[in-house]
Design a protein around this motif. Structure first.
Motif, PDB file in Angstrom:
ATOM      1  N   LYS A  92       0.828  -1.213   0.000  1.00  0.00           N
ATOM      2  CA  LYS A  92       0.000   0.000   0.000  1.00  0.00           C
ATOM      3  C   LYS A  92       0.863   1.265   0.000  1.00  0.00           C
ATOM      4  O   LYS A  92       0.513   2.263  -0.627  1.00  0.00           O
ATOM      5  CB  LYS A  92      -0.966   0.010   1.189  1.00  0.00           C
TER       6      LYS A  92
ATOM      7  N   GLN B 178       2.244   1.542  -3.475  1.00  0.00           N
ATOM      8  CA  GLN B 178       1.185   1.999  -4.384  1.00  0.00           C
ATOM      9  C   GLN B 178       1.008   3.512  -4.258  1.00  0.00           C
ATOM     10  O   GLN B 178       0.836   4.213  -5.250  1.00  0.00           O
ATOM     11  CB  GLN B 178      -0.111   1.267  -4.058  1.00  0.00           C
ATOM     12  N   TRP B 179       1.065   4.015  -3.050  1.00  0.00           N
ATOM     13  CA  TRP B 179       0.957   5.451  -2.807  1.00  0.00           C
ATOM     14  C   TRP B 179       2.078   6.186  -3.545  1.00  0.00           C
ATOM     15  O   TRP B 179       1.846   7.203  -4.192  1.00  0.00           O
ATOM     16  CB  TRP B 179       1.016   5.702  -1.299  1.00  0.00           C
TER      17      TRP B 179
ATOM     18  N   THR C 165       1.667   5.744  -7.596  1.00  0.00           N
ATOM     19  CA  THR C 165       0.526   6.433  -8.201  1.00  0.00           C
ATOM     20  C   THR C 165       0.544   7.933  -7.934  1.00  0.00           C
ATOM     21  O   THR C 165      -0.454   8.615  -8.197  1.00  0.00           O
ATOM     22  CB  THR C 165      -0.807   5.843  -7.692  1.00  0.00           C
TER      23      THR C 165
ATOM     24  N   GLN D  47      -2.186   9.022  -5.387  1.00  0.00           N
ATOM     25  CA  GLN D  47      -3.594   8.927  -5.791  1.00  0.00           C
ATOM     26  C   GLN D  47      -4.307   7.740  -5.155  1.00  0.00           C
ATOM     27  O   GLN D  47      -5.515   7.764  -4.991  1.00  0.00           O
ATOM     28  CB  GLN D  47      -3.692   8.824  -7.320  1.00  0.00           C
ATOM     29  N   SER D  48      -3.564   6.668  -4.848  1.00  0.00           N
ATOM     30  CA  SER D  48      -4.167   5.513  -4.177  1.00  0.00           C
ATOM     31  C   SER D  48      -3.107   4.881  -3.278  1.00  0.00           C
ATOM     32  O   SER D  48      -1.957   5.278  -3.286  1.00  0.00           O
ATOM     33  CB  SER D  48      -4.718   4.501  -5.185  1.00  0.00           C
TER      34      SER D  48
ATOM     35  N   GLU E 234      -1.630   4.064   0.545  1.00  0.00           N
ATOM     36  CA  GLU E 234      -1.592   4.764   1.833  1.00  0.00           C
ATOM     37  C   GLU E 234      -0.218   5.396   2.027  1.00  0.00           C
ATOM     38  O   GLU E 234       0.794   4.796   1.663  1.00  0.00           O
ATOM     39  CB  GLU E 234      -1.843   3.778   2.969  1.00  0.00           C
TER      40      GLU E 234
END
Length: 120
Positions: free
Chosen positions: A18, A21-22, A25, A28-29, A31
């Protein structure tokens, strides 16, 4: 080489998808990083990217490795897994058994495919 695998920079990382991914992106998504040690790794990674000084990069690498030694982000519980490989009977010098691992080159590359050859 870049120390990106030592910091939460990829959503494909086993220990912090997560956070990665933060990062990937552009916030945008996923954490934001909320753990001090992981945030330090993230900050060190960016400092490593920004500096061209070899000594500073070495210092950053060593600090990142120290953080990993002090913390336990991941505990590996599976190792030495056999992986079936399909190959032509003509392919020579291919190992009869091999270990599947995520280390760089630890798929078939670990077994030196440059030494394989095709026979009759």
């Amino acid at each position: 080489m870049k120390p990106n695998e030592l910091a939460p920079t990829s959503q494909y990382g086993l220990q912090w998808p997560k956070w990665g991914q933060w990062y990937e992106t552009g916030h945008q998504s996923g954490e934001p990083v909320d753990m001090p040690a992981a945030q330090e790794l993230f900050d060190l990674y960016h400092t490593w990217l920004e500096t061209g000084d070899k000594a500073e990069r070495a210092r950053i690498w060593h600090r990142m490795l120290s953080i990993h030694a002090e913390q336990t982000f991941t505990i590996g519980i599976v190792t030495g897994v056999f992986q079936p490989i399909v190959a032509s009977k003509k392919l020579q010098n291919i190992p009869k058994e091999g270990i599947f691992n995520w280390d760089p080159g630890a798929f078939i590359g670990l077994y030196r495919p440059e030494t394989f050859w095709f026979g009759q």
